[in-house]
Motif scaffolding. Structure first.
Motif, PDB file in Angstrom:
ATOM      1  N   VAL A   1       0.888  -1.099  -0.099  1.00  0.00           N
ATOM      2  CA  VAL A   1       0.061  -0.102  -0.147  1.00  0.00           C
ATOM      3  C   VAL A   1       0.858   1.115   0.099  1.00  0.00           C
ATOM      4  O   VAL A   1       0.598   2.207  -0.634  1.00  0.00           O
ATOM      5  CB  VAL A   1      -0.887  -0.133   1.237  1.00  0.00           C
ATOM      6  CG1 VAL A   1      -1.856   1.555   1.244  1.00  0.00           C
ATOM      7  CG2 VAL A   1      -1.898  -1.243   1.132  1.00  0.00           C
ATOM      8  N   PHE A   2       1.916   1.287   0.849  1.00  0.00           N
ATOM      9  CA  PHE A   2       2.816   2.382   0.939  1.00  0.00           C
ATOM     10  C   PHE A   2       3.318   2.908  -0.589  1.00  0.00           C
ATOM     11  O   PHE A   2       3.232   3.905  -0.939  1.00  0.00           O
ATOM     12  CB  PHE A   2       4.073   2.195   1.847  1.00  0.00           C
ATOM     13  CG  PHE A   2       4.978   3.421   1.880  1.00  0.00           C
ATOM     14  CD1 PHE A   2       4.846   4.400   2.871  1.00  0.00           C
ATOM     15  CD2 PHE A   2       6.051   3.188   1.082  1.00  0.00           C
ATOM     16  CE1 PHE A   2       5.603   5.644   2.518  1.00  0.00           C
ATOM     17  CE2 PHE A   2       7.058   4.192   1.096  1.00  0.00           C
ATOM     18  CZ  PHE A   2       6.726   5.359   1.828  1.00  0.00           C
ATOM     19  N   THR A   3       3.969   1.865  -1.166  1.00  0.00           N
ATOM     20  CA  THR A   3       4.546   2.087  -2.520  1.00  0.00           C
ATOM     21  C   THR A   3       3.435   2.795  -3.561  1.00  0.00           C
ATOM     22  O   THR A   3       3.583   3.431  -4.276  1.00  0.00           O
ATOM     23  CB  THR A   3       5.215   0.982  -3.002  1.00  0.00           C
ATOM     24  OG1 THR A   3       6.013   0.497  -1.851  1.00  0.00           O
ATOM     25  CG2 THR A   3       6.036   1.190  -4.255  1.00  0.00           C
TER      26      THR A   3
ATOM     27  N   THR B   1       0.458   3.890  -2.993  1.00  0.00           N
ATOM     28  CA  THR B   1       0.005   5.337  -2.655  1.00  0.00           C
ATOM     29  C   THR B   1       0.985   6.407  -3.059  1.00  0.00           C
ATOM     30  O   THR B   1       0.687   7.386  -3.777  1.00  0.00           O
ATOM     31  CB  THR B   1      -0.457   5.486  -1.124  1.00  0.00           C
ATOM     32  OG1 THR B   1      -1.261   4.448  -0.793  1.00  0.00           O
ATOM     33  CG2 THR B   1      -1.126   6.829  -0.732  1.00  0.00           C
ATOM     34  N   LEU B   2       2.329   6.154  -2.819  1.00  0.00           N
ATOM     35  CA  LEU B   2       3.345   7.098  -2.960  1.00  0.00           C
ATOM     36  C   LEU B   2       3.369   7.188  -4.555  1.00  0.00           C
ATOM     37  O   LEU B   2       3.699   8.330  -4.982  1.00  0.00           O
ATOM     38  CB  LEU B   2       4.691   6.563  -2.472  1.00  0.00           C
ATOM     39  CG  LEU B   2       5.982   7.219  -2.783  1.00  0.00           C
ATOM     40  CD1 LEU B   2       5.764   8.713  -2.116  1.00  0.00           C
ATOM     41  CD2 LEU B   2       7.204   6.757  -2.445  1.00  0.00           C
ATOM     42  N   LEU B   3       3.369   6.181  -5.432  1.00  0.00           N
ATOM     43  CA  LEU B   3       3.240   6.433  -6.865  1.00  0.00           C
ATOM     44  C   LEU B   3       2.174   7.230  -7.373  1.00  0.00           C
ATOM     45  O   LEU B   3       2.441   7.765  -8.166  1.00  0.00           O
ATOM     46  CB  LEU B   3       3.219   4.754  -7.394  1.00  0.00           C
ATOM     47  CG  LEU B   3       3.165   4.750  -8.866  1.00  0.00           C
ATOM     48  CD1 LEU B   3       4.611   5.326  -9.437  1.00  0.00           C
ATOM     49  CD2 LEU B   3       3.268   3.143  -9.409  1.00  0.00           C
ATOM     50  N   VAL B   4       0.960   6.815  -6.712  1.00  0.00           N
ATOM     51  CA  VAL B   4       0.016   7.765  -7.114  1.00  0.00           C
ATOM     52  C   VAL B   4       0.098   9.065  -6.811  1.00  0.00           C
ATOM     53  O   VAL B   4      -0.316  10.129  -7.790  1.00  0.00           O
ATOM     54  CB  VAL B   4      -1.344   6.998  -6.528  1.00  0.00           C
ATOM     55  CG1 VAL B   4      -2.523   7.968  -6.595  1.00  0.00           C
ATOM     56  CG2 VAL B   4      -1.711   5.820  -7.048  1.00  0.00           C
ATOM     57  N   MET B   5       0.497   9.543  -5.599  1.00  0.00           N
ATOM     58  CA  MET B   5       0.895  10.890  -5.322  1.00  0.00           C
ATOM     59  C   MET B   5       1.766  11.496  -6.344  1.00  0.00           C
ATOM     60  O   MET B   5       1.774  12.515  -6.666  1.00  0.00           O
ATOM     61  CB  MET B   5       1.333  10.878  -4.021  1.00  0.00           C
ATOM     62  CG  MET B   5       0.315  10.586  -2.992  1.00  0.00           C
ATOM     63  SD  MET B   5      -1.175  11.894  -2.753  1.00  0.00           S
ATOM     64  CE  MET B   5      -2.494  10.839  -3.328  1.00  0.00           C
TER      65      MET B   5
ATOM     66  N   THR C   1      -9.595  -0.881  -2.403  1.00  0.00           N
ATOM     67  CA  THR C   1      -9.405  -2.240  -2.086  1.00  0.00           C
ATOM     68  C   THR C   1      -8.431  -2.519  -1.382  1.00  0.00           C
ATOM     69  O   THR C   1      -8.236  -3.645  -0.571  1.00  0.00           O
ATOM     70  CB  THR C   1      -9.460  -2.942  -3.618  1.00  0.00           C
ATOM     71  OG1 THR C   1     -10.722  -2.550  -4.408  1.00  0.00           O
ATOM     72  CG2 THR C   1      -9.558  -4.392  -3.434  1.00  0.00           C
ATOM     73  N   MET C   2      -7.172  -1.997  -1.426  1.00  0.00           N
ATOM     74  CA  MET C   2      -6.049  -2.307  -0.714  1.00  0.00           C
ATOM     75  C   MET C   2      -5.966  -1.836   0.562  1.00  0.00           C
ATOM     76  O   MET C   2      -5.108  -1.770   1.396  1.00  0.00           O
ATOM     77  CB  MET C   2      -4.654  -1.688  -1.450  1.00  0.00           C
ATOM     78  CG  MET C   2      -4.475  -2.168  -3.001  1.00  0.00           C
ATOM     79  SD  MET C   2      -3.185  -1.231  -3.671  1.00  0.00           S
ATOM     80  CE  MET C   2      -1.781  -2.053  -2.961  1.00  0.00           C
ATOM     81  N   GLY C   3      -7.262  -0.957   1.158  1.00  0.00           N
ATOM     82  CA  GLY C   3      -7.282  -0.639   2.406  1.00  0.00           C
ATOM     83  C   GLY C   3      -6.977   0.680   2.771  1.00  0.00           C
ATOM     84  O   GLY C   3      -6.969   1.182   3.814  1.00  0.00           O
TER      85      GLY C   3
ATOM     86  N   ALA D   1       0.857  12.187   5.730  1.00  0.00           N
ATOM     87  CA  ALA D   1       1.129  10.968   5.351  1.00  0.00           C
ATOM     88  C   ALA D   1       1.827  10.311   6.630  1.00  0.00           C
ATOM     89  O   ALA D   1       1.432   9.230   7.264  1.00  0.00           O
ATOM     90  CB  ALA D   1       2.144  10.824   4.354  1.00  0.00           C
ATOM     91  N   MET D   2       2.598  11.294   7.401  1.00  0.00           N
ATOM     92  CA  MET D   2       2.847  10.478   8.673  1.00  0.00           C
ATOM     93  C   MET D   2       1.878  10.569   9.881  1.00  0.00           C
ATOM     94  O   MET D   2       2.091   9.813  10.678  1.00  0.00           O
ATOM     95  CB  MET D   2       4.201  11.308   9.027  1.00  0.00           C
ATOM     96  CG  MET D   2       5.178  11.109   8.131  1.00  0.00           C
ATOM     97  SD  MET D   2       6.735  12.385   8.706  1.00  0.00           S
ATOM     98  CE  MET D   2       7.160  11.757  10.205  1.00  0.00           C
ATOM     99  N   LYS D   3       0.962  11.577   9.824  1.00  0.00           N
ATOM    100  CA  LYS D   3       0.019  11.801  10.801  1.00  0.00           C
ATOM    101  C   LYS D   3      -1.283  11.781  10.167  1.00  0.00           C
ATOM    102  O   LYS D   3      -1.925  12.956  10.202  1.00  0.00           O
ATOM    103  CB  LYS D   3       0.357  12.955  11.696  1.00  0.00           C
ATOM    104  CG  LYS D   3       1.504  13.059  12.352  1.00  0.00           C
ATOM    105  CD  LYS D   3       1.714  12.152  13.412  1.00  0.00           C
ATOM    106  CE  LYS D   3       2.927  12.171  14.195  1.00  0.00           C
ATOM    107  NZ  LYS D   3       2.943  11.397  15.541  1.00  0.00           N
ATOM    108  N   PRO D   4      -1.891  10.815   9.972  1.00  0.00           N
ATOM    109  CA  PRO D   4      -3.214  10.815   9.071  1.00  0.00           C
ATOM    110  C   PRO D   4      -4.222  11.258  10.245  1.00  0.00           C
ATOM    111  O   PRO D   4      -5.394  11.561   9.509  1.00  0.00           O
ATOM    112  CB  PRO D   4      -3.398   9.281   8.828  1.00  0.00           C
ATOM    113  CG  PRO D   4      -2.041   8.579   8.828  1.00  0.00           C
ATOM    114  CD  PRO D   4      -1.347   9.222   9.692  1.00  0.00           C
TER     115      PRO D   4
END
Length: 454
Positions: A338-340, A342-346, A375-377, A439-442
């Motif tokens: 998920v991290f990668t 989301t980072l790619l989308v941003m 879907t990835m949460g 991103a660090m503090k949702p």
């Protein structure tokens, strides 16, 4: 090679838009060309196009999107009533004797305009015409002056009521409903425009504080870049009379949404009526003004809905060619989960902001990537605010940042385009810093919505 047709479709649309073709017709025309190609190659079901009339009817009868013309009307009416001019003059008197005081006034007035109008172009042009000559005359650095005006004008993207959040909320809601797994994770409650409004308040105000902190630090570190003035003492009666009306309108619109007394669409109607009343009390309401406001609102609304119709056809063809499955496979194959993803989308949204407008990114890119991330949460509310702030940078990033074009159109010849470009760089860094913080503090996004729910 056939399975990569959706990627070729996306690339062809981006190329056509960069060449300057009209957005709505580009989205629809290129999509139809690729649909025909897919039919010839046996990779597209022609009957899928029969679903288009129902999709368009659903779009044009969408209650949420009724807020768009109402908020546009509200913003244009407030612009024509010259509310910002009186407010800036009085605010400048209040802060003008401080180093960077005029810049502080610009940010504060721009914040109120953002919360009142939500239209970036109107705010940048208005602030550019009113404040840029005064800032240059006082000795402000052209880079600092133009950067502050452009960045402040983009606050209308994230501070509600924002047309961008209305459009983004509708797109994300549709994407959320397509993701069955996301519905099971988040209790089958789709994200709403009201949720985005509430979630954007704290990040939006935090961004304003970061702007102010940067300007105050710059004025303290290098007073020659933002010198103090010798303004007259403020007339507090005039100051309050110019400050209270927009604050009351903001409280009326946002307060009705936050309290649950009105939906965003109903609150938009309240805001439009409030803008009419303010213009009437200022003596600026006439038949000519009302005609001009209605015509401007109609043009902007027609443009938005035309793009939305073209984007609906693009989305239908993209999915029919197997695009959503392709994106799923791409994200599933990424290391880091998920991290990668989301980072790619941003990163992709940020880079597309160099060449595409926020409406194009909202209608073309977001429907493709949002269902996969849900879907990835990924939390829908957090993702919506992250995308909104990321889209805000598209107004500032050269070479096609619209805020830069708006200011260039009203800036004096003594200010070069290069100075405008250099001036926005620190504010782009600030916006990216806010994205990193969220991103660090949702919980910064979720705190206020959770508080109001409880």
């Amino acid at each position: 090679m056939i399975e990569y047709l959706p990627l070729f479709l996306f690339a062809a649309v981006c190329l056509a838009l960069m060449l300057g073709y009209p957005v709505a017709f580009t989205l629809a025309g290129v999509a139809l060309i690729f649909a025909g190609l897919g039919i010839l190659l046996g990779h597209f079901e022609p009957n899928l196009l029969l679903a288009l009339p129902d999709r368009l009817y659903g779009t044009l009868t969408n209650v949420t999107l009724i807020a768009v013309p109402l908020f546009v009307f509200m913003g244009v009416m407030l612009e024509r009533s010259r509310l910002a001019e009186d407010l800036l003059n009085n605010m400048a008197r209040a802060f003008g004797r401080l180093p960077g005081g005029l810049g502080i006034s610009v940010i504060l007035v721009g914040t109120l305009l953002a919360a009142s109008t939500g239209i970036v172009g109107a705010t940048v042009v208005t602030m550019g015409l009113m404040s840029l000559p005064a800032m240059l005359k006082r000795g402000y650095s052209p880079e600092l002056a133009t950067g502050t005006i452009c960045a402040t004008g983009t606050l209308g993207q994230i501070i509600p009521p924002s047309i961008a959040l209305v459009l983004l909320g509708d797109v994300l809601s549709g994407a959320y409903q397509q993701s069955q797994l996301a519905q099971s994770i988040y209790n089958s409650e789709p994200i709403s425009v009201g949720d985005l409004f509430i979630g954007a308040l704290v990040p939006g105000l935090l961004l304003v504080v970061m702007y102010l902190a940067y300007l105050i630090f710059t004025a303290w570190r290098a007073p020659n870049l933002a010198p103090a003035g010798d303004d007259e003492k403020p007339e507090w009666g005039a100051f309050l009379s110019s400050l209270i009306p927009p604050i009351l309108l903001i409280l009326l619109v946002l307060g009705s949404i936050l309290s649950g007394a009105a939906t965003p669409t109903e609150a938009a109607g309240v805001g439009a009526l409030g803008a009419l009343v303010l213009a009437l009390f200022k003596g600026k309401l006439s038949k000519a003004v009302l005609t001009d406001v209605v015509q401007s609102s109609t043009r902007i609304t027609a443009m938005v809905f035309a793009i939305l119709i073209g984007a609906s056809l693009f989305s239908l063809v993209f999915r029919g060619l197997g695009g959503e499955t392709l994106v799923h496979q791409l994200f599933d194959g990424l290391p880091g989960g998920v991290f990668t993803a989301t980072l790619l989308v941003m990163l992709v949204i940020f880079l597309l902001g160099f060449i595409l407008d926020f409406i194009e990114i909202t209608f073309v890119v977001v429907p493709i990537i949002a269902p996969v991330l849900f879907t990835m949460g990924v939390d829908p509310l957090w993702l919506g605010i992250m995308i909104a702030i990321n889209l805000q940078t598209s107004f500032l990033t050269p070479p096609f940042g619209f805020a830069l074009f708006y200011l260039r159109g009203v800036a004096p010849d003594s200010v070069s385009t290069g100075q405008i470009y250099r001036g926005v760089v620190p504010y782009i860094v600030i916006q990216l810093s806010l994205l990193t913080l969220l991103a660090m503090k949702p919980e910064i996004v979720s705190w206020l919505p959770d508080l109001l729910r409880n």
